[in-house]
Motif scaffolding. Sequence first.
Motif, short mmCIF file in Angstrom:
data_model
loop_
_atom_site.label_atom_id
_atom_site.label_comp_id
_atom_site.label_asym_id
_atom_site.label_seq_id
_atom_site.Cartn_x
_atom_site.Cartn_y
_atom_site.Cartn_z
N ARG A 32 0.82 -1.20 0.00
CA ARG A 32 0.00 0.00 0.00
C ARG A 32 0.87 1.26 0.00
NH1 ARG A 32 -2.15 4.04 2.88
NH2 ARG A 32 -4.41 4.45 2.70
N ASP A 33 1.86 1.29 0.88
CA ASP A 33 2.71 2.47 0.98
C ASP A 33 3.42 2.76 -0.33
OD1 ASP A 33 1.94 2.69 3.61
OD2 ASP A 33 3.79 1.86 4.44
N LEU A 34 3.89 1.72 -0.98
CA LEU A 34 4.63 1.93 -2.23
C LEU A 34 3.71 2.26 -3.40
CD1 LEU A 34 7.37 -0.84 -1.91
CD2 LEU A 34 7.65 1.63 -1.70
N PHE A 35 2.56 1.59 -3.49
CA PHE A 35 1.62 1.90 -4.56
C PHE A 35 1.17 3.36 -4.47
CE2 PHE A 35 0.19 -2.80 -4.72
CZ PHE A 35 1.12 -3.08 -5.71
N VAL A 36 0.89 3.81 -3.26
CA VAL A 36 0.42 5.18 -3.06
C VAL A 36 1.56 6.18 -3.21
CG1 VAL A 36 -0.54 6.81 -1.37
CG2 VAL A 36 -1.53 4.51 -1.60
N GLY A 37 2.71 5.85 -2.65
CA GLY A 37 3.82 6.81 -2.65
C GLY A 37 4.60 6.88 -3.94
N GLU A 38 4.79 5.75 -4.61
CA GLU A 38 5.63 5.71 -5.80
C GLU A 38 4.87 5.40 -7.08
OE1 GLU A 38 9.01 3.20 -5.23
OE2 GLU A 38 9.57 4.11 -3.30
N GLY A 39 3.62 4.93 -6.94
CA GLY A 39 2.86 4.56 -8.11
C GLY A 39 3.02 3.08 -8.43
N TYR A 40 2.01 2.54 -9.10
CA TYR A 40 2.02 1.11 -9.40
C TYR A 40 3.18 0.74 -10.31
CZ TYR A 40 0.35 -3.47 -10.98
OH TYR A 40 0.25 -4.81 -11.27
N TYR A 124 -7.31 4.03 -4.11
CA TYR A 124 -8.20 4.09 -5.27
C TYR A 124 -7.65 5.04 -6.32
CZ TYR A 124 -12.84 3.15 -7.26
OH TYR A 124 -13.87 2.71 -8.03
N VAL A 125 -7.13 6.18 -5.87
CA VAL A 125 -6.55 7.15 -6.80
C VAL A 125 -5.31 6.55 -7.46
CG1 VAL A 125 -5.38 9.38 -6.95
CG2 VAL A 125 -7.50 9.17 -5.64
N ALA A 126 -4.50 5.81 -6.71
CA ALA A 126 -3.33 5.15 -7.29
C ALA A 126 -3.75 4.12 -8.33
CB ALA A 126 -2.52 4.48 -6.18
N LEU A 127 -4.83 3.38 -8.05
CA LEU A 127 -5.35 2.42 -9.02
C LEU A 127 -5.86 3.13 -10.27
CD1 LEU A 127 -6.35 -0.35 -9.97
CD2 LEU A 127 -8.40 -0.01 -8.56
N ALA A 130 -2.95 4.23 -12.39
CA ALA A 130 -2.28 3.10 -13.03
C ALA A 130 -3.13 2.50 -14.14
CB ALA A 130 -1.96 2.03 -11.99
N ALA A 131 -4.45 2.65 -14.05
CA ALA A 131 -5.34 2.05 -15.04
C ALA A 131 -5.14 2.66 -16.43
CB ALA A 131 -6.80 2.23 -14.61
N GLY A 132 -4.57 3.85 -16.48
CA GLY A 132 -4.36 4.50 -17.77
C GLY A 132 -3.28 3.84 -18.61
N THR A 133 -2.39 3.09 -17.98
CA THR A 133 -1.27 2.50 -18.72
C THR A 133 -1.11 1.00 -18.52
OG1 THR A 133 0.23 3.05 -16.89
CG2 THR A 133 0.05 4.66 -18.69
N PRO A 135 -2.90 -2.76 -18.26
CA PRO A 135 -4.14 -3.50 -18.53
C PRO A 135 -4.72 -4.19 -17.29
CG PRO A 135 -2.51 -3.95 -20.22
CD PRO A 135 -1.80 -3.21 -19.13
N ASP A 136 -3.87 -4.75 -16.43
CA ASP A 136 -4.35 -5.41 -15.21
C ASP A 136 -5.06 -4.40 -14.31
OD1 ASP A 136 -3.45 -8.00 -15.80
OD2 ASP A 136 -1.45 -7.56 -15.04
N CYS A 137 -4.46 -3.23 -14.18
CA CYS A 137 -5.06 -2.19 -13.34
C CYS A 137 -6.35 -1.66 -13.96
CB CYS A 137 -4.07 -1.04 -13.13
SG CYS A 137 -2.63 -1.50 -12.14
N ALA A 138 -6.36 -1.54 -15.29
CA ALA A 138 -7.57 -1.07 -15.97
C ALA A 138 -8.73 -2.05 -15.75
CB ALA A 138 -7.30 -0.89 -17.46
N ALA A 139 -8.42 -3.35 -15.81
CA ALA A 139 -9.47 -4.36 -15.59
C ALA A 139 -9.98 -4.31 -14.16
CB ALA A 139 -8.92 -5.75 -15.92
N LEU A 140 -9.06 -4.15 -13.19
CA LEU A 140 -9.48 -4.07 -11.80
C LEU A 140 -10.28 -2.80 -11.55
CD1 LEU A 140 -9.44 -5.15 -8.91
CD2 LEU A 140 -7.20 -4.07 -8.59
N TRP A 141 -9.86 -1.71 -12.14
CA TRP A 141 -10.58 -0.44 -12.01
C TRP A 141 -12.02 -0.58 -12.50
CZ3 TRP A 141 -10.50 4.30 -9.99
CH2 TRP A 141 -11.28 5.30 -10.58
N ARG A 142 -12.20 -1.18 -13.67
CA ARG A 142 -13.55 -1.37 -14.21
C ARG A 142 -14.37 -2.29 -13.32
NH1 ARG A 142 -10.63 -1.62 -19.08
NH2 ARG A 142 -10.66 -3.90 -19.01
#
Length: 221
Positions: A32-40, A124-127, A130-133, A135-142
Motif C-alpha cells: 500500500r505504501d509503495l503503490f500510493v507513494g511511488e505509483g504502481y 483508489y486514486v493510485a489504481l 495506473a489504469a491509464g497505462t 491492462p491489469d489495473c484497468a481491468a481491476l478499475w472497471r
Amino acid sequence: MSEVNAPARRYHSPRRKEQAAATRDAVLTAARDLFVGEGYGSTTVAGIARRAGVAVDTVYATIGRKPDLLREVVETAISGTGQAVPAESRDYVVRLREAERAADKISIYAHALAGIQPRLAPVYVALRDAAGTNPDCAALWREISDRRAANMLKFVEDLAATGELRTDRPAAELADAVWSMNGPEYWVLLVDQRGWTPGQFAHWLTDAWCRLLLTAGHAKK
C-alpha cells in the motif's frame, strides 16, 4: 497401543497462524505504501519484500503477483480488515438494511463512507492513475467501479422499499448519482483539497442524499 497404524495428528499452532497473519499484514502495508507513494508502475515485488522485511518468495506465497497485491490492497482498504469482505456482510450494510427509515439508512451509509475513505481514497486514486497505462489495473478499475455501481442500485432499491424514495426519476439514474458522490474522488475534492472534516463530509452527504433521493416529506433527516 501401537502407534504404527494410528491416524496422523494434525498440528495446530496459534503462534504459526499469528506469524502468518503478521507477515500478510506487513506485505500489504508495504505494498500500500509503495503503490500510493511511488505509483504502481514504479513499485516492484522486490521493493515490497524489502520494505516488509521478507523474502520475495514469501510475497508470492503470501499474496501473489503484483496485480494480486494491488487487488488485495484495494479490497482490504474497502473492508477495513485483513481480508476482502463481501458488501452484504459488512457491519454497516447489515445495520443499513435493518433500519426502517430511509433517512436513517442514508445516514448510516454516509457516516460509514467517512470512515472508509481515509484508507481507501489514496489507494483508489493510485489504481485509477495506473489504469491509464496498465491492462491489469484497468481491468481491476472497471471491476471495482462496476461492482460499486451495482451495489448503489441495491442501496437505492433498499430505500425504495421504505416507500420514501422519489418516483419521478428512474432508480438507475438515482443510483448513478449516488455512485458519483460516494467515489473516492469526491472525498479527495472536499476533504483533501477543500479541508472538510470527515464529520462535515458525512453530514453533507446525509443532507444532500436525503434531499436528492427522498420525497419532499422525508427529505429532512
